[in-house]
Design a protein around this motif. Sequence first.
Motif, mmCIF file in Angstrom:
data_model
loop_
_atom_site.group_PDB
_atom_site.id
_atom_site.type_symbol
_atom_site.label_atom_id
_atom_site.label_comp_id
_atom_site.label_asym_id
_atom_site.label_seq_id
_atom_site.Cartn_x
_atom_site.Cartn_y
_atom_site.Cartn_z
ATOM 1 N N ILE A 173 0.845 -1.204 0.000
ATOM 2 C CA ILE A 173 0.000 0.000 0.000
ATOM 3 C C ILE A 173 0.880 1.255 0.000
ATOM 4 O O ILE A 173 0.631 2.212 -0.738
ATOM 5 N N LEU A 174 1.931 1.218 0.806
ATOM 6 C CA LEU A 174 2.838 2.379 0.875
ATOM 7 C C LEU A 174 3.524 2.617 -0.466
ATOM 8 O O LEU A 174 3.699 3.757 -0.894
ATOM 9 N N ALA A 175 3.913 1.521 -1.135
ATOM 10 C CA ALA A 175 4.569 1.665 -2.437
ATOM 11 C C ALA A 175 3.615 2.297 -3.445
ATOM 12 O O ALA A 175 4.004 3.150 -4.253
ATOM 13 N N TYR A 176 2.349 1.889 -3.380
ATOM 14 C CA TYR A 176 1.359 2.451 -4.305
ATOM 15 C C TYR A 176 1.103 3.926 -3.981
ATOM 16 O O TYR A 176 1.036 4.771 -4.885
ATOM 17 N N ALA A 177 1.000 4.210 -2.675
ATOM 18 C CA ALA A 177 0.809 5.607 -2.255
ATOM 19 C C ALA A 177 1.995 6.447 -2.751
ATOM 20 O O ALA A 177 1.815 7.572 -3.220
ATOM 21 N N HIS A 178 3.175 5.874 -2.665
ATOM 22 C CA HIS A 178 4.374 6.584 -3.105
ATOM 23 C C HIS A 178 4.321 6.848 -4.610
ATOM 24 O O HIS A 178 4.718 7.917 -5.086
ATOM 25 N N SER A 179 3.804 5.860 -5.368
ATOM 26 C CA SER A 179 3.725 6.036 -6.827
ATOM 27 C C SER A 179 2.719 7.129 -7.197
ATOM 28 O O SER A 179 2.822 7.752 -8.248
ATOM 29 N N LEU A 180 1.729 7.342 -6.322
ATOM 30 C CA LEU A 180 0.708 8.367 -6.595
ATOM 31 C C LEU A 180 1.111 9.742 -6.064
ATOM 32 O O LEU A 180 0.894 10.751 -6.720
ATOM 33 N N TRP A 181 1.699 9.771 -4.863
ATOM 34 C CA TRP A 181 1.887 11.047 -4.169
ATOM 35 C C TRP A 181 3.324 11.304 -3.735
ATOM 36 O O TRP A 181 3.578 12.199 -2.925
ATOM 37 N N GLY A 182 4.249 10.509 -4.212
ATOM 38 C CA GLY A 182 5.630 10.666 -3.760
ATOM 39 C C GLY A 182 5.725 10.400 -2.261
ATOM 40 O O GLY A 182 5.009 9.542 -1.724
ATOM 41 N N ARG A 183 6.544 11.176 -1.571
ATOM 42 C CA ARG A 183 6.688 10.973 -0.130
ATOM 43 C C ARG A 183 5.563 11.639 0.652
ATOM 44 O O ARG A 183 5.545 11.601 1.873
ATOM 45 N N GLY A 184 4.667 12.275 -0.071
ATOM 46 C CA GLY A 184 3.529 12.917 0.593
ATOM 47 C C GLY A 184 3.861 14.308 1.082
ATOM 48 O O GLY A 184 3.097 14.918 1.822
#
Lengths: 233, 77
Positions: A173-184
Amino acid sequence: MRMDKSASEPAAVVTGLPVSHYTQERVRQVQDLLGHSDNVRISSGEALVKVEKIKVIPQPFGSFFDLILNDEGKLKDPDKIRERVGIIDIGFQTTDLALATPQFIESSSGSLDVGVRSVADQLSRDVGRKYSITLDTTEAEEALRHKSVRIFGESVDLSEMIEERTREVAELILAYAHSLWGRGERLNRMILAGGGANIFRPYFSTYPNLHVTEEPSLSNVRGYLQLARKTKW
Amino acid sequence: MLRQRITLSLDIGVPSDKAIFDFLTGLPKRTKSEIIKEILLDALEKRDEKPPPDSPPTTITSDAAGIDPDEIIEKLF
């Protein structure tokens, strides 16, 4: 889905669709389906309800509205309306990620086919291999909650096993979040919601702006109700 | 590179099937990472394949400064 009116009155409904199913066609289907239903089960029994107004939103946006609106449907802080908010909604079967600016930014949103069930299923396999017992999904889910299972009347600690499997899914999930939003770093706020929020919460502690509501499994529906109250139907 | 997905049905009561099952479940972490990467790529592909015109339009544009915040929420969906 939450009803904004009581029985025998014209009703307005706010409901949600998973991000991966949020298309015009699906929205229309939901509107048609709900617009035609007259008999609706409510807490006090069954009642005749005419659904006249329907809003269908991307499911995780329920948690967004839960964050920005109060119980009466009023904006808690109008100055923060244009903040960028990432929402991670971890459900049983799937995980939805959505970006609100407050517009729904589809190109920075998506769904993953993993959730609490992924951990429960893997746990069931691990327990089967190690202790030669079979756990069905419900039993595995219970073992996940209690971090233990009873074998021959004895409680067997599964914390380590659960930690490893939860981390694997969390990393995905974190990897996908990273692909969408970078480090946030461009997000003002990150909401963790859904039935899996409390299980996965420790793995999201790297986000300093993380927000987990009370009873995160209900934050989507709370948001639907608040949006229904906010809307001038 | 063209990727293919396969589904294996294994009866772990049968020794040969169990050997395959043990082999697959005993694969090292690096391989698990590859599998995770595949799920991730699938999700990204699905997102890319989704035709933008089919998505419900949002009515507010990014230069919404000056619009009443309540109105912004009202017009979102």
